[in-house]
Design a protein around this motif. Structure first.
Motif, PDB file in Angstrom:
ATOM      1  N   PRO A 327       0.823  -1.206   0.000  1.00 20.02           N
ATOM      2  CA  PRO A 327       0.000   0.000   0.000  1.00 20.02           C
ATOM      3  C   PRO A 327       0.856   1.255   0.000  1.00 20.02           C
ATOM      4  O   PRO A 327       1.967   1.272   0.541  1.00 20.02           O
ATOM      5  N   PHE A 328       0.328   2.303  -0.630  1.00 22.17           N
ATOM      6  CA  PHE A 328       0.925   3.637  -0.678  1.00 22.17           C
ATOM      7  C   PHE A 328       2.139   3.727  -1.611  1.00 22.17           C
ATOM      8  O   PHE A 328       2.170   4.580  -2.488  1.00 22.17           O
ATOM      9  N   LYS A 329       3.150   2.868  -1.461  1.00 16.27           N
ATOM     10  CA  LYS A 329       4.326   2.975  -2.323  1.00 16.27           C
ATOM     11  C   LYS A 329       4.274   2.004  -3.501  1.00 16.27           C
ATOM     12  O   LYS A 329       5.024   2.154  -4.462  1.00 16.27           O
ATOM     13  N   THR A 330       3.413   1.016  -3.465  1.00 16.63           N
ATOM     14  CA  THR A 330       3.322  -0.116  -4.398  1.00 16.63           C
ATOM     15  C   THR A 330       4.640  -0.882  -4.424  1.00 16.63           C
ATOM     16  O   THR A 330       5.530  -0.651  -3.626  1.00 16.63           O
ATOM     17  N   GLU A 338       3.194  -3.465   6.375  1.00 17.42           N
ATOM     18  CA  GLU A 338       2.411  -3.400   5.137  1.00 17.42           C
ATOM     19  C   GLU A 338       1.346  -4.494   5.109  1.00 17.42           C
ATOM     20  O   GLU A 338       0.221  -4.265   4.642  1.00 17.42           O
ATOM     21  N   ILE A 341      -1.562  -3.283   7.268  1.00 17.29           N
ATOM     22  CA  ILE A 341      -2.402  -2.266   6.630  1.00 17.29           C
ATOM     23  C   ILE A 341      -3.433  -2.925   5.729  1.00 17.29           C
ATOM     24  O   ILE A 341      -4.635  -2.607   5.789  1.00 17.29           O
ATOM     25  N   TRP A 345      -7.599  -3.075   6.382  1.00 15.46           N
ATOM     26  CA  TRP A 345      -8.609  -2.653   5.416  1.00 15.46           C
ATOM     27  C   TRP A 345      -9.647  -3.752   5.195  1.00 15.46           C
ATOM     28  O   TRP A 345     -10.847  -3.478   5.106  1.00 15.46           O
ATOM     29  N   MET A 557      -7.196  -3.857  -3.307  1.00 13.66           N
ATOM     30  CA  MET A 557      -6.464  -2.631  -3.664  1.00 13.66           C
ATOM     31  C   MET A 557      -5.985  -2.693  -5.102  1.00 13.66           C
ATOM     32  O   MET A 557      -5.609  -3.757  -5.589  1.00 13.66           O
ATOM     33  N   SER A 580      -7.764   2.559  -3.718  1.00 14.33           N
ATOM     34  CA  SER A 580      -6.691   2.925  -4.632  1.00 14.33           C
ATOM     35  C   SER A 580      -5.347   2.548  -4.027  1.00 14.33           C
ATOM     36  O   SER A 580      -5.234   2.287  -2.824  1.00 14.33           O
ATOM     37  N   GLU A 581      -4.293   2.567  -4.854  1.00 10.85           N
ATOM     38  CA  GLU A 581      -2.966   2.229  -4.354  1.00 10.85           C
ATOM     39  C   GLU A 581      -2.480   3.243  -3.321  1.00 10.85           C
ATOM     40  O   GLU A 581      -1.537   2.978  -2.572  1.00 10.85           O
ATOM     41  N   GLN A 582      -3.130   4.404  -3.256  1.00 16.08           N
ATOM     42  CA  GLN A 582      -2.792   5.413  -2.249  1.00 16.08           C
ATOM     43  C   GLN A 582      -3.705   5.352  -1.026  1.00 16.08           C
ATOM     44  O   GLN A 582      -3.684   6.252  -0.191  1.00 16.08           O
ATOM     45  N   GLY A 583      -4.513   4.291  -0.938  1.00 13.04           N
ATOM     46  CA  GLY A 583      -5.304   4.065   0.269  1.00 13.04           C
ATOM     47  C   GLY A 583      -6.651   4.752   0.312  1.00 13.04           C
ATOM     48  O   GLY A 583      -7.284   4.815   1.376  1.00 13.04           O
TER      49      GLY A 583
END
Length: 601
Positions: A327-330, A338, A341, A345, A557, A580-583
């Motif tokens: 998540p967030f950085k892919t 990670e 997280i 979700w 995600m 989304s990949e940015q959460g």
């Protein structure tokens, strides 16, 4: 239909007869490495990109005995050495190279990794070099000596290196090659990013010379008052004692080694693990020279007609599919944080079940999911159109299956071993997957076997599940994308389903794509409104399937995929994520969440 079923049964009978002559058993791999004395080799590794494999082959394409793995150094100004790890770039391990260096974003091929480390020899200990995963093919060298190789990007492997380590400075070199090949698993065509590199942690593990290497501790199939299993000991002698203790249950049993293995049985009635009460017990396994501690849960899983029974009671699997995408950085997931997280979700979504697609995820992911009360579908990458008639491909699949089961066999959360995803019907495919299912049951008869079947076609009576693979599995997975790949969103709710098999069905994939923040009418592709409508109508469809036992929509995600080039929408991402990949949560997240919260069982 009867003719098809009879033919399948005859085929399976012949497969079973054939398999009795084959050797079975787990590959040698240390169990529960977190309970070991270990030194991390994570961190920055020197690296050399080698698209032509000059560090391995000479100009005649013959393997060299003085390749990059020798880590050669100049001894005089006239020496010709055309590589130098010391002045090369570096990559973080664990990690993938695609997201660490822009020039390697699309790269598939060979990268050489090198790590220096200090070691103090202990003559009373054995040493193992342990890799949690390398994608895809790894050839490993220690101090210039080849240790061996491993094929498969998602399972652990190790080498015993006791006699190969030196006092003081040592170096390990790994040739990593992630080129896709038709004979591999997965094959050349896949819908997720082919992240190359040493993608999971690396350890140097020390054990006593006589040590516990593996164990299985669980409830037998359908039994809740006896805990049984076995303990395997390297360099153990016949007659050596092994003790298995569960302090909270005030139970200790002594077993005796015979041919390296001690079998045991404990009368006990543990509190059973479940999503609402993910209870585990401390289990201590000891020999005269070694001791291992684990946290193990106990539960039963079975089917009854179209129902899945957890601890003897029907359960509906409220799930979601998850890729091992950070998540967030892919990029590849590389940390416990990670994992947490992604799992949090899923918990917020209302899930009690996760499908870890399309390959074995990290041991950290499985253990964290177990702590949080998720039931798990675990899968090997027998994906799409592989070479079912290729003996080497089957051997590869069997090995990946063996390594997956070997690592996670003591995790109560894992209830489903999945053999395949969206494979085309045919005799060779049925032989291939039927063999794998038979092997899985030999390794572990306490869990259920499944496979995700390809999208079913429409018929006059609706969708009929009649794939012959339905005879092989215990639970049928169905991937169906009404409103996205076939049909309109309006048509989904009215679809009727039937099955030729009196077995549970999980809607293992369902859904559609959306770009977070893109809004419009509910019939406008790629908008959050369209994706939400796909979920609403498919949920109505699933409410009307009386043999459905759960679902794991696609997917939690957004994740990278080279199959998804549409600029300004996909940009190399599969956009079917609920997040989304940015959460950022899309509208469909809340549609599915509302459905799960209204399910009482």
């Amino acid at each position: 239909m009867k003719l098809i079923k009879n033919a399948v049964l005859v085929l399976l009978t012949s497969l079973s007869t054939l398999l009795t002559a084959q050797e079975t058993g787990f590959s040698e791999l240390l169990q529960n490495i977190d309970s070991r004395e270990k030194t991390s080799l994570n961190g920055m590794w020197d690296m050399i990109v080698d698209p032509l494999e000059n560090g391995y082959y000479n100009h005649r394409l013959k393997p060299m005995d003085n390749g990059y793995f020798m880590n050669a150094q100049m001894e005089s100004p006239s020496d010709l050495i055309e590589y130098n790890f010391e002045t090369s770039q570096q990559l973080m391990v664990p990690g993938d190279w695609n997201t660490q260096l822009d020039k390697l974003y699309y790269y598939e091929g060979t990268v050489w990794y090198k790590k220096d480390f200090e070691y103090t020899i202990d003559t009373d200990k054995l040493a193992y070099l342990y890799f949690e995963a390398v994608n895809y093919e790894a050839i490993v060298y220690l101090n210039g000596e080849r240790l061996g190789s491993h094929v498969g990007g998602y399972t652990p492997f190790q080498f015993e290196v006791t006699d190969k380590l030196k006092e003081g400075n040592n170096f390990v070199v790994v040739k990593v090659d992630n080129k896709r090949k038709a004979e591999n698993l997965p094959t050349v065509n896949q819908d997720w990013w082919n992240y190359g590199g040493i993608t999971r942690a690396v350890h140097l593990i020390n054990t006593p010379k006589s040590h516990i290497d593996d164990y299985s501790i669980q409830l037998p199939k359908g039994v809740t008052n006896v805990i049984t299993g076995w303990v395997s000991v390297t360099n153990g002698k016949n007659g050596d004692a092994v003790s298995i203790a569960i302090p909270e249950l005030k139970k200790t049993v002594r077993a005796v080694l015979k041919d390296g293995k001690a079998e045991f049985s404990i009368k006990a009635k543990p509190k059973l693990w479940s999503p609402t009460s993910p209870k585990t017990y401390e289990v201590v396994v000891k020999t005269e020279t070694d001791e291992i501690t684990d946290q193990i849960g106990f539960r039963t899983i079975a089917t009854e007609g179209s129902k899945i029974l957890l601890n003897g009671k029907q359960i509906f699997l409220k799930g979601i599919s998850i890729h091992e995408e950070a998540p967030f950085k892919t990029g590849r997931v590389v940390s416990v944080e990670e994992c947490r997280i992604l799992l949090q979700w899923a918990k917020e979504l209302g899930c009690n079940f996760i499908r870890l697609a399309h390959y074995p995820h990290s041991e950290a992911m499985v253990r964290e999911a177990e702590k949080m009360g998720f039931l798990i579908w675990s899968e090997i990458p027998v994906y799409w159109t592989i070479q079912f008639d290729n003996e080497d491909t089957y051997a590869n699949a069997k090995n990946q299956l063996t390594e997956m089961i070997s690592r996670d066999k003591n995790r109560a959360a894992v209830i489903l071993w999945s053999m395949a995803n969206e494979t085309p019907e045919g005799t060779s495919r049925l032989n291939f997957i039927g063999n794998l299912a038979e092997q899985a049951r030999k390794f572990d008869d306490t869990r259920l076997i499944t496979a995700a079947l390809d999208t079913q076609g429409r018929g006059e009576a609706g969708n009929l599940i009649e794939d012959p693979l339905g005879e092989v599995v215990d639970v049928i997975g169905i991937n169906n994308y009404c409103g996205w790949y076939a049909g309109t969103t309006e048509s989904c709710a009215s679809i009727k389903w039937a099955s030729a098999y009196n077995k549970p069905m999980i809607m293992s994939e369902v859904g559609g794509g959306a770009l977070f923040g893109l809004h419009g009418e509910k019939n406008e592709r790629w908008t959050e409104e369209y994706q939400a409508e796909v979920y609403r109508t498919n949920i109505e469809m699933m409410r009307n399937i009386d043999f459905i036992a759960g679902l794991s929509p696609w997917i939690l995600m957004d994740f990278r995929s080279a199959r998804r080039p549409l600029k300004r929408i996909q940009d190399d991402f599969n956009r079917k994520g609920l997040i989304s990949e940015q959460g950022m949560k899309k509208q469909a997240f809340f549609v599915l969440q509302d459905y799960f919260l209204k399910e009482n069982n």
